[in-house]
Design a protein around this motif. Sequence first.
Motif, short mmCIF file in Angstrom:
data_model
loop_
_atom_site.label_atom_id
_atom_site.label_comp_id
_atom_site.label_asym_id
_atom_site.label_seq_id
_atom_site.Cartn_x
_atom_site.Cartn_y
_atom_site.Cartn_z
N ASN A 1 64.08 13.83 15.00
CA ASN A 1 62.69 14.12 15.39
C ASN A 1 62.51 13.83 16.89
N GLY B 1 56.84 17.86 9.58
CA GLY B 1 58.28 17.68 9.39
C GLY B 1 58.60 16.45 8.57
N ASP B 2 57.82 15.39 8.75
CA ASP B 2 58.02 14.16 7.98
C ASP B 2 57.79 14.42 6.48
N ASP C 1 66.96 12.63 10.47
CA ASP C 1 66.14 13.58 11.21
C ASP C 1 65.72 12.89 12.50
N ASP D 1 65.02 20.94 18.19
CA ASP D 1 65.89 19.77 18.22
C ASP D 1 67.36 20.16 18.16
N SER E 1 64.64 20.43 13.63
CA SER E 1 63.89 21.63 13.97
C SER E 1 64.78 22.52 14.82
N ALA F 1 56.97 8.74 12.20
CA ALA F 1 57.70 9.78 11.48
C ALA F 1 58.32 9.26 10.18
N GLY G 1 63.46 9.42 13.88
CA GLY G 1 62.33 9.13 14.74
C GLY G 1 62.65 8.37 16.01
#
Length: 304
Positions: A153, A244-245, A151, A185, A182, A31, A123
Amino acid sequence: MILSCGEALIDMLPRKTTMGEDVFAPYPGGAVFNTAIGLGRLGVSSQFLCGMSSDFLGDILRDALTASGVDHSPSPSMVAPCTVAFVKLVNGQATYAFYDENSAMRTMTAAPAVEADALFFGGISLVGDGCGAVYESLMLREAPSRVTMIDPNIRPSFIKDVVAYRTRIDRMMAAADVIKLSDEDLHWMEGEGDLGELAIGLVQKGAKLVCITQGADGVMGYTANHKVFMPSERAEVVDTVGAGDTFNAGLLAGLERGGCLTKARIAALSEDEISAALRLGVRAAAVTVSRAGANPPTAAELGL
């Protein structure tokens, strides 16, 4: 300069041979690795920090970073295995099986001095001890003077100690200027409830910008003074690996292009500045989902 701090690994992606056989092919990924690549391709001065194996799989990772203009000199070369992730796609959505025991990423023990203007964290590298503790310590050390973004992730199947992981992410989000989650998440971290109210709760805890992505339904950006919606761009989806990355890379590149990556500027974002950063994020992500694997676009592809 933006320093991306997190995992680099080999993604074994599902493919078909000319005989129609199901096989897996090795691709560089991870990620945070993907975000560093995305930043480099968008013309941002990009550095990357992760323990990487001294073997030929590590060479694949280093070569990919170099090819996209990413400086990987902060990353130690280690006599340890490379993390490998087998990817299964179900209706275009990726699920993962990780092989990470005693890997170079996991056994990194210290972070170097930092010269970057901003740092990005996220990540699976934030799960567990070892590198997770290194990255957390680095973020908490640098957050008072440099812009930081996280993030997580989240990959629930990869988390063995949920309480310890939640505690680490809570500490890091409390120190972060920018948080991206997200919708799934956000609920995993903050529980059930209205997405907007949960996001504003993170702003009230100290974040200057909270971005909540909702796949094809677009992304919302929240600050203390603004709520900005950016719809997703239409794309023929091949798979969502790295979407997303790539959004993260576009968002950070947009903030960098707007001169917003200082502590003072990130705390006073205008609606237009938020919109510009979100727009670049969704534009970049739309390109990535339109082609196989995590393959972020270049600045030229986006007409920048």
